[in-house]
Design an enzyme around this catalytic site. Structure first.
Site, PDB file in Angstrom:
ATOM      1  CG  ASP A  40      35.245  13.699  56.449  1.00 42.81           C
ATOM      2  OD1 ASP A  40      35.903  13.617  57.490  1.00 42.81           O
ATOM      3  OD2 ASP A  40      35.477  14.529  55.548  1.00 42.81           O
ATOM      4  CB  SER A 125      36.091   6.752  46.007  1.00 41.99           C
ATOM      5  OG  SER A 125      37.148   7.677  46.130  1.00 41.99           O
TER       6      SER A 125
HETATM    7  N1  AR6 Z   1      30.794   3.338  58.507  1.00 39.10           N
HETATM    8  C1  AR6 Z   1      31.214   2.657  57.403  1.00 39.10           C
HETATM    9  N2  AR6 Z   1      30.915   3.023  56.146  1.00 39.10           N
HETATM   10  C2  AR6 Z   1      30.172   4.126  55.980  1.00 39.10           C
HETATM   11  C3  AR6 Z   1      29.709   4.913  57.068  1.00 39.10           C
HETATM   12  C4  AR6 Z   1      30.047   4.477  58.387  1.00 39.10           C
HETATM   13  N3  AR6 Z   1      29.656   5.145  59.464  1.00 39.10           N
HETATM   14  N4  AR6 Z   1      28.994   5.959  56.568  1.00 39.10           N
HETATM   15  C5  AR6 Z   1      29.011   5.838  55.215  1.00 39.10           C
HETATM   16  N5  AR6 Z   1      29.711   4.725  54.872  1.00 39.10           N
HETATM   17  P1  AR6 Z   1      31.517   8.499  51.749  1.00 39.10           P
HETATM   18  P2  AR6 Z   1      33.472   9.110  49.638  1.00 39.10           P
HETATM   19  C6  AR6 Z   1      30.000   4.190  53.534  1.00 39.10           C
HETATM   20  O1  AR6 Z   1      30.505   9.346  51.094  1.00 39.10           O
HETATM   21  O2  AR6 Z   1      32.622   8.514  48.596  1.00 39.10           O
HETATM   22  C7  AR6 Z   1      32.313  13.239  52.548  1.00 39.10           C
HETATM   23  O3  AR6 Z   1      31.428  14.305  52.553  1.00 39.10           O
HETATM   24  C8  AR6 Z   1      29.170   4.694  52.377  1.00 39.10           C
HETATM   25  O4  AR6 Z   1      27.975   3.954  52.290  1.00 39.10           O
HETATM   26  O5  AR6 Z   1      31.684   8.582  53.226  1.00 39.10           O
HETATM   27  O6  AR6 Z   1      34.961   8.809  49.640  1.00 39.10           O
HETATM   28  C9  AR6 Z   1      33.762  13.667  52.626  1.00 39.10           C
HETATM   29  O7  AR6 Z   1      33.912  14.842  53.376  1.00 39.10           O
HETATM   30  C10 AR6 Z   1      30.086   4.437  51.204  1.00 39.10           C
HETATM   31  O8  AR6 Z   1      29.979   3.082  50.779  1.00 39.10           O
HETATM   32  O9  AR6 Z   1      33.003   8.788  51.142  1.00 39.10           O
HETATM   33  C11 AR6 Z   1      34.134  13.883  51.196  1.00 39.10           C
HETATM   34  O10 AR6 Z   1      33.792  15.174  50.742  1.00 39.10           O
HETATM   35  C12 AR6 Z   1      31.485   4.637  51.774  1.00 39.10           C
HETATM   36  O11 AR6 Z   1      31.329   4.607  53.194  1.00 39.10           O
HETATM   37  C13 AR6 Z   1      33.325  12.837  50.473  1.00 39.10           C
HETATM   38  O12 AR6 Z   1      32.200  12.564  51.296  1.00 39.10           O
HETATM   39  C14 AR6 Z   1      32.159   5.941  51.380  1.00 39.10           C
HETATM   40  O13 AR6 Z   1      31.204   6.988  51.327  1.00 39.10           O
HETATM   41  C15 AR6 Z   1      34.083  11.550  50.279  1.00 39.10           C
HETATM   42  O14 AR6 Z   1      33.290  10.682  49.521  1.00 39.10           O
END
Ligand code: AR6
Length: 180
Positions: A40, A125
C-alpha cells in the site's frame, strides 16, 4: 516461473509490484483505504497523490474485507489499481480463507470488467496482516487458476513476490496445483 492455464499465463516473479508494466496492479489495502505500509505504501508513494485523492472521493466509506475497488494508477506503469482488502490472520478458524479467496476473486472480476489482459498481484494479507505464506499461496493460486479456467481471462496473471521465501512458497504451491 510460468505455467499455461487453459491458454492463459500464470506467472510468478520475484520483485517490486510498483515496477510492473501491466494493465492493472493490485494493492493490499485496508478497509478504510487509508494507506499504510508494505504494498500500500509503495503503491501510493510510486503512484503519486492522485490515487489517494480518487480513493477518498469515490470510496469515502472504504471497502469491506474480502472485496476490492478500482482507481486509476497515477504515475504507475498501469491503467488501474485494484485496491483489495484481505483478512487479518486470527488463527484460520474464522472466515480468513473465505475472505482471502473472495478478495482475489473480486480482483479477477474487476480485471475482467475492465478488459485487462495483464494483472500483477501481491501476496495479499501475508505482511502486516500475518496470513501464513504457504496457506495464502494455496488460496491465492487456486482462486486465480480456477478463475482463468472458467473465464479464459485475464490473459496474464503475475504474482509479484517480495522475498525468495515467498517466491518458493508460491512455486511449491503452483507445482502442486497444475501439471508441469
Ligand atoms: N512489491 C511486492 N510485494 C511487496 C511489496 C512490494 N513493493 N512490499 C511488500 N510486499 P502487506 P497485508 C509484500 O503488509 O498483509 C498496509 O499497511 C510483503 O512482503 O503489504 O495485506 C495496508 O495499508 C507481503 O508478503 O499487506 C494494510 O493496513 C505482501 O506484500 C495492511 O498493510 C503483503 O504485505 C495490509 O496488510
Amino acid at each position: 516461473m510460468q505455467v499455461n492455464v487453459c491458454g492463459c499465463e500464470m506467472q510468478l516473479v520475484l520483485g517490486d509490484i510498483t515496477q510492473q508494466t501491466v494493465d492493472a496492479i493490485v494493492n493490499a489495502a485496508n478497509s478504510d483505504l487509508a494507506g499504510g505500509g508494505g504494498v500500500d505504501g509503495a503503491i501510493h508513494s510510486a503512484g503519486g497523490p492522485a490515487i489517494m485523492e480518487e480513493t477518498r472521493e469515490k470510496f469515502p466509506d472504504g471497502c469491506a474485507t474480502g472485496s476490492a475497488v478500482v482507481t486509476q494508477a497515477g504515475l504507475l506503469s498501469a491503467k488501474w489499481v485494484i485496491h483489495a482488502v484481505g483478512p487479518v490472520w486470527k488463527g484460520g478458524q474464522l472466515e480468513e480463507p473465505l475472505q482471502l479467496m473472495s478478495a482475489y476473486r473480486r480482483c479477477m472480476q474487476l480485471a475482467t470488467e475492465l478488459e485487462c489482459e495483464s494483472v500483477a498481484l501481491p501476496a495479499i494479507s501475508t505482511g502486516a496482516y500475518g496470513y501464513p505464506i504457504d496457506l495464502a499461496a494455496n488460496v491465492a493460486l487456486k482462486t486465480c487458476i480456477d478463475y482463468q479456467k472458467w473465464h479464459k481471462a485475464p490473459q496474464q496473471i503475475r504474482f509479484v513476490l517480495f522475498s525468495e521465501g515467498d517466491y518458493g512458497a508460491f512455486a511449491r504451491s503452483l507445482e502442486q496445483q497444475v501439471e508441469i
